[in-house]
Scaffold this motif. Structure first.
Motif, PDB file in Angstrom:
ATOM      1  N   MET A   6      34.933  55.467  40.680  1.00 29.22           N
ATOM      2  CA  MET A   6      35.830  54.860  39.796  1.00 29.22           C
ATOM      3  C   MET A   6      36.042  53.493  40.052  1.00 29.22           C
ATOM      4  N   ALA A   7      35.884  53.205  41.483  1.00 33.75           N
ATOM      5  CA  ALA A   7      35.616  51.582  41.995  1.00 33.75           C
ATOM      6  C   ALA A   7      34.492  50.929  40.866  1.00 33.75           C
ATOM      7  N   ALA A   8      33.345  51.692  40.674  1.00 38.04           N
ATOM      8  CA  ALA A   8      32.235  50.893  39.853  1.00 38.04           C
ATOM      9  C   ALA A   8      32.962  50.908  38.411  1.00 38.04           C
ATOM     10  N   LEU A   9      33.372  51.909  38.111  1.00 38.91           N
ATOM     11  CA  LEU A   9      33.961  51.703  36.551  1.00 38.91           C
ATOM     12  C   LEU A   9      34.945  50.684  36.449  1.00 38.91           C
ATOM     13  N   ILE A  10      35.664  50.515  37.390  1.00 39.79           N
ATOM     14  CA  ILE A  10      36.866  49.229  37.334  1.00 39.79           C
ATOM     15  C   ILE A  10      35.979  48.004  37.400  1.00 39.79           C
ATOM     16  N   VAL A  11      34.991  47.929  38.335  1.00 42.37           N
ATOM     17  CA  VAL A  11      34.281  46.665  38.297  1.00 42.37           C
ATOM     18  C   VAL A  11      33.536  46.278  37.251  1.00 42.37           C
ATOM     19  N   LEU A  12      32.956  47.414  36.515  1.00 35.92           N
ATOM     20  CA  LEU A  12      32.156  47.260  35.506  1.00 35.92           C
ATOM     21  C   LEU A  12      33.098  46.499  34.022  1.00 35.92           C
ATOM     22  N   LEU A  13      34.263  47.530  33.990  1.00 35.50           N
ATOM     23  CA  LEU A  13      35.106  47.087  32.913  1.00 35.50           C
ATOM     24  C   LEU A  13      35.768  45.695  33.197  1.00 35.50           C
ATOM     25  N   THR A  14      36.040  45.329  34.162  1.00 36.49           N
ATOM     26  CA  THR A  14      36.663  44.147  34.272  1.00 36.49           C
ATOM     27  C   THR A  14      35.634  43.084  34.259  1.00 36.49           C
ATOM     28  N   GLY A  15      34.301  43.251  34.610  1.00 31.29           N
ATOM     29  CA  GLY A  15      33.344  42.232  34.502  1.00 31.29           C
ATOM     30  C   GLY A  15      32.939  42.008  33.086  1.00 31.29           C
ATOM     31  N   THR A  16      33.026  43.230  32.504  1.00 26.06           N
ATOM     32  CA  THR A  16      32.427  43.130  31.023  1.00 26.06           C
ATOM     33  C   THR A  16      33.410  41.988  30.315  1.00 26.06           C
ATOM     34  N   TRP A  17      34.660  42.577  30.437  1.00 18.42           N
ATOM     35  CA  TRP A  17      35.943  41.570  29.794  1.00 18.42           C
ATOM     36  C   TRP A  17      35.716  40.081  30.381  1.00 18.42           C
TER      37      TRP A  17
END
Lengths: 349, 267
Positions: A12-23
């Motif tokens: 989930m940490a990876a997902l959070i970083v991925l989503l925030t990074g994409t945005w």
């Protein structure tokens, strides 16, 4: 990062970083960077194109000479000597032709040239529109503040809380109604056969070409964006302790002193938000001039930007125009934050 | 001036302000029921519902509505997770990093909408993707995610972390603790954030206009019709918008009142 993983687990940490990074990187930063980059170059004739063309001319001359040589070679005495000479000349011709072709593509292919000239493209006329748009936006902001401050203060501090909530709810209606409808209402009012001209006609004035002269744009802009000033002001004034005002009055402060020393300092974050929103919406408004002028009055800056991209198809100059507007708006945000001594964290609530 | 005198003056001023806010909308509504085209209130030809019928038969409006709904769905699906991820990340960073990230995440709200639209189109043009619904979705998501992030952030700041820690102490995995405690706590915000994202996306004109290329949404179509204001069908649509807004405002007011009562109960 370790805190993040401990809180949510690795996937989930990876997902959070991925989503925030994409945005943040993909949607916010990258387009702005590319837009600024695009504004800094243009496709140009390559450097030294003139020398290239002289060189190409020279090569063509040489080719002509070879043709003469070739004609001369036919008169050589032995056939074998003729053969050899012709083969040699033809090989030379082929090499020359290839060289010419290379040079010609180099001469014709435009190269990406880094330049500030896109910004200089904004000639006298467009610069005047840019200045007009900014000055008008400042005026809209000032008018909105002057009109809304007493309103917000009256609702927040003079009305009983329940009534204040009702009044604000009523104001949500014109606030939440689509911006286009608010503009269209004024287009009807200011139109040649509209109610305002009808009323002026009764007293023997007009009809006044409000829309065609461009003054309608300003009127509609004030109307369309004024409520973006009321809500932030109301929100901060609501949190002001009324006892402070009472105490100041008991101690003999005059009304203007109370406002200058107590209410206005408390309202700083709200003033900043209201001014930034009103200015930014006005300066970047495409809808209001688009609907209010019907193309009859001089365009506003947002329309110029639109036309650079979608009519003139000059994306580099268009990007330069857009960056100019962005720079002014960013500058205004910093100015407001500095003048009112507020931080970004106080603003965006 | 006496205090009651200035109070009266303020009341009058407020009345004028309300008239200023509502009268133009009233004029637009009236023209929507007037049997006269182009939209007018100075020439009154009697009451009619004809313009609603004309609006109903307008195919471009329907296709615009379909595009609007499509864009909204995609924007909500993107902006909610992104805003939530941003808010969660913000709470776990050091002060300085959080400050930088926060600035980046709220910056779209301080940027003119046309800039968000055109920069998205420029970016994707470089990747050989031309302007259309896709770029409109991304351009809208850029700033709508900022709204959802702020809403999630405000909610998360009020969360009692003791509950989550207790769950972890009792052997829950971090993901279980999030799913069973944080997510239910966020549920009301997820709903309001979805509503705000829906409205922002549906109502957006400036960003969409610059990002959508040759396609159209309901609102961009309204914009191009309004320019020449030829048919009162636009006014009819305006009346529908106003009705929807009133319903929304009343629902919002009721929701706020319920929240306030719940808060009073809690204390």
């Amino acid at each position: 990062m370790t805190r993040l993983r401990r809180s949510f687990g690795a996937p989930m940490a990876a997902l959070i970083v991925l989503l925030t990074g994409t945005w943040v990187l993909g949607l916010i930063a990258a387009p702005q960077v590319i837009m600024i980059e695009q504004s800094l170059w243009k496709m140009d004739r390559p450097a030294g194109a003139d020398e290239l063309s002289v060189q190409i001319d020279r090569l063509y001359n040489r080719l002509d000479m070879l043709m003469l040589d070739r004609a001369a070679a036919r008169t050589l005495r032995t056939p074998s000597a003729t053969e050899a000479k012709l083969a040699q000349i033809d090989a030379e011709r082929a090499a020359l032709a290839a060289e010419i072709a290379d040079l010609e593509t180099a001469e014709r292919t435009p190269v990406k040239t880094w330049t500030l000239s896109n910004y200089a493209q904004m000639g006298q006329a467009h610069l005047r529109i840019f200045a007009k748009t900014i000055l008008a936006s400042l005026a809209v902001t000032a008018i909105a503040f002057a009109v809304c401050y007493p309103i917000a203060f009256a609702i927040a501090k003079l009305e009983p809380p329940r009534r204040a909530a009702l009044i604000m709810l009523a104001l949500v209606i014109p606030y939440a109604i689509n911006e286009l409808l608010r503009v269209f209402a004024w287009q009807m009012i200011l139109n040649y056969g509209g109610p305002l001209n009808a009323a002026l006609g009764l007293v023997g004035i007009g009809p006044v070409p409000f829309l065609e002269s461009g003054s309608g744009v300003f009127v509609a802009m004030v109307y369309a964006y004024i409520l973006f000033m009321v809500f932030p002001l109301y929100n901060v004034l609501e949190t002001l302790d009324t006892n402070q005002i009472e105490a100041a009055r008991d101690l003999g402060a005059k009304t203007w002193q109370i406002h200058r020393r107590i209410v206005l300092p408390h309202a700083r974050p709200g003033i900043a938000v209201g001014c930034i929103m009103t200015f930014m919406l006005s300066a970047g408004s495409y809808s209001v001039p688009y609907i209010m002028t019907r193309g009859t009055a001089a365009p506003w800056f947002a329309q110029l930007v639109y036309n650079r991209f979608f009519q003139a198809s000059d994306w580099n100059v268009g990007a330069a125009y857009a960056v100019s507007l962005l720079a002014v708006c960013t500058g205004f945000v910093f100015l407001m934050m500095r003048l009112l001594k507020v931080r970004l964290r106080d603003i965006a609530k | 001036m006496t205090r009651t005198g200035s109070g009266l003056l303020l009341r009058v001023y407020m009345g004028v302000f309300f008239l200023y806010m509502f009268l133009p909308l009233g004029i637009m509504v009236a023209a929507g029921f007037n049997a006269y085209s182009p939209p007018s209130v100075t020439v009154w030809k009697g009451f009619t519902l004809h313009w609603f019928v004309e609006l109903w038969q307008d195919d471009r409006m329907w296709s615009g509505l379909a595009n609007s709904v499509l864009i909204e769905g995609a924007v909500i699906a993107l902006a909610l997770p992104m805003g939530l991820a941003g808010a969660l990340l913000l709470g776990r960073l050091g002060t300085r990093a959080a400050g930088v990230l926060y600035t980046a995440m709220v910056s779209p709200l301080l940027t003119p909408g046309i800039i968000l639209g055109i920069s998205t189109v420029i970016f994707w043009r470089g990747l050989e993707v031309s302007a259309g619904l896709f770029t409109a979705i991304l351009a809208q998501t850029t700033f709508i995610a900022s709204y959802t992030m702020l809403m999630f952030m405000a909610r998360l700041q009020r969360q009692d972390t003791a509950l989550e820690e207790a769950a972890l102490d009792l052997g829950a995995t971090p993901f279980q603790a999030f799913r069973r405690i944080t997510l239910p706590f966020l549920r009301p915000t997820i709903l309001t954030a979805a509503v705000i994202a829906f409205l922002q996306s549906f109502e957006n004109y400036n960003t969409t206009m610059f990002a959508i290329g040759g396609a159209h949404t309901l609102v961009t179509e309204i914009g191009s019709r309004m320019r020449f204001g030829l048919s009162p069908a636009i006014n009819a649509l305006g009346i529908l918008f106003i009705l929807a807004t009133i319903v929304f405002a009343l629902a919002w007011g009721a929701l706020k009142a319920r929240e306030r009562r719940a808060a009073e109960h809690a204390t």
